[in-house]
Design an enzyme around this catalytic site. Structure first.
Site, PDB file in Angstrom:
ATOM      1  N   MET A 216       0.811  -1.191   0.000  1.00 22.67           N
ATOM      2  CA  MET A 216       0.000   0.000   0.000  1.00 22.67           C
ATOM      3  C   MET A 216       0.851   1.250   0.000  1.00 22.67           C
ATOM      4  O   MET A 216       0.673   2.101   0.823  1.00 22.67           O
ATOM      5  CB  MET A 216      -1.028  -0.004   1.097  1.00 22.67           C
ATOM      6  CG  MET A 216      -0.634  -0.195   2.544  1.00 22.67           C
ATOM      7  SD  MET A 216       0.392   0.930   3.429  1.00 22.67           S
ATOM      8  CE  MET A 216       1.710  -0.097   3.859  1.00 22.67           C
ATOM      9  N   PRO A 217       1.731   1.360  -0.956  1.00 19.36           N
ATOM     10  CA  PRO A 217       2.484   2.618  -1.019  1.00 19.36           C
ATOM     11  C   PRO A 217       1.561   3.798  -1.337  1.00 19.36           C
ATOM     12  O   PRO A 217       0.567   3.647  -2.045  1.00 19.36           O
ATOM     13  CB  PRO A 217       3.466   2.397  -2.165  1.00 19.36           C
ATOM     14  CG  PRO A 217       3.469   0.945  -2.438  1.00 19.36           C
ATOM     15  CD  PRO A 217       2.163   0.415  -1.975  1.00 19.36           C
ATOM     16  N   LEU A 218       1.900   4.931  -0.787  1.00 20.36           N
ATOM     17  CA  LEU A 218       1.267   6.201  -1.156  1.00 20.36           C
ATOM     18  C   LEU A 218       2.237   6.892  -2.097  1.00 20.36           C
ATOM     19  O   LEU A 218       3.398   7.125  -1.736  1.00 20.36           O
ATOM     20  CB  LEU A 218       1.020   7.058   0.088  1.00 20.36           C
ATOM     21  CG  LEU A 218       0.635   8.517  -0.145  1.00 20.36           C
ATOM     22  CD1 LEU A 218      -0.680   8.629  -0.895  1.00 20.36           C
ATOM     23  CD2 LEU A 218       0.563   9.259   1.185  1.00 20.36           C
TER      24      LEU A 218
ATOM     25  N   PHE B  55       5.883   6.692  -0.343  1.00 22.85           N
ATOM     26  CA  PHE B  55       5.761   6.468   1.096  1.00 22.85           C
ATOM     27  C   PHE B  55       5.310   5.026   1.264  1.00 22.85           C
ATOM     28  O   PHE B  55       4.249   4.632   0.761  1.00 22.85           O
ATOM     29  CB  PHE B  55       4.726   7.420   1.704  1.00 22.85           C
ATOM     30  CG  PHE B  55       5.120   8.872   1.606  1.00 22.85           C
ATOM     31  CD1 PHE B  55       5.779   9.490   2.652  1.00 22.85           C
ATOM     32  CD2 PHE B  55       4.841   9.609   0.462  1.00 22.85           C
ATOM     33  CE1 PHE B  55       6.146  10.830   2.565  1.00 22.85           C
ATOM     34  CE2 PHE B  55       5.208  10.943   0.367  1.00 22.85           C
ATOM     35  CZ  PHE B  55       5.860  11.551   1.419  1.00 22.85           C
TER      36      PHE B  55
END
Length: 134
Positions: free
Chosen positions: A1-3, A72
């Site tokens: 779940m990278p931002l 992120f």
């Protein structure tokens, strides 16, 4: 779940921006193995005078197609990060005509305790999202 947070110079069509996002998401899926709906992308479009992207002495000639990408994410191996950088550069060049010197990527690592997906809850920490994030 990278931002993923993209900074780019304004002027691209909505279709072109979406193609960049779709291409990037495909690389995220393949390299990090996240679920398809783990897609969190933000685009900031800036005036050309609002972005100064030099070359750290590497001799790159940047164009107005330059993209700065901040990733992120929970911890990733060095191999995963390097593969992501390489694959994204190649895919954006092939699919979106982004020159390799016009892509800058930086990773910011955090932990499960640093994420809330809504409702003010840290779902990984509370167990609502099981296991380690992809």
């Amino acid at each position: 779940m990278p931002l993923l947070v993209f900074d780019m110079i304004e002027g691209r069509t909505p279709q072109t921006v979406r193609k960049i996002l779709d291409c990037t998401h495909q690389v995220v899926l393949e390299v990090f193995g996240v679920p398809t709906r783990d897609r969190y992308q933000i685009v900031h479009e800036n005036k050309d005078y609002q972005m100064v992207v030099e070359d750290t002495g590497l001799g790159y000639q940047r164009s107005n197609d330059v993209i700065i990408l901040r990733v992120f994410t929970s911890p990733r191996s060095t191999e995963q990060k390097h593969l992501f950088m390489k694959r994204l550069c190649e895919d954006l060049q092939q699919q979106c005509a982004i020159a390799p010197q016009d892509l800058m990527i930086s990773f910011f690592t955090n932990t499960q305790d640093d994420w809330s997906f809504g409702e003010g809850e840290a779902q990984y920490s509370t167990g609502r999202l099981g296991g380690k994030p992809a």
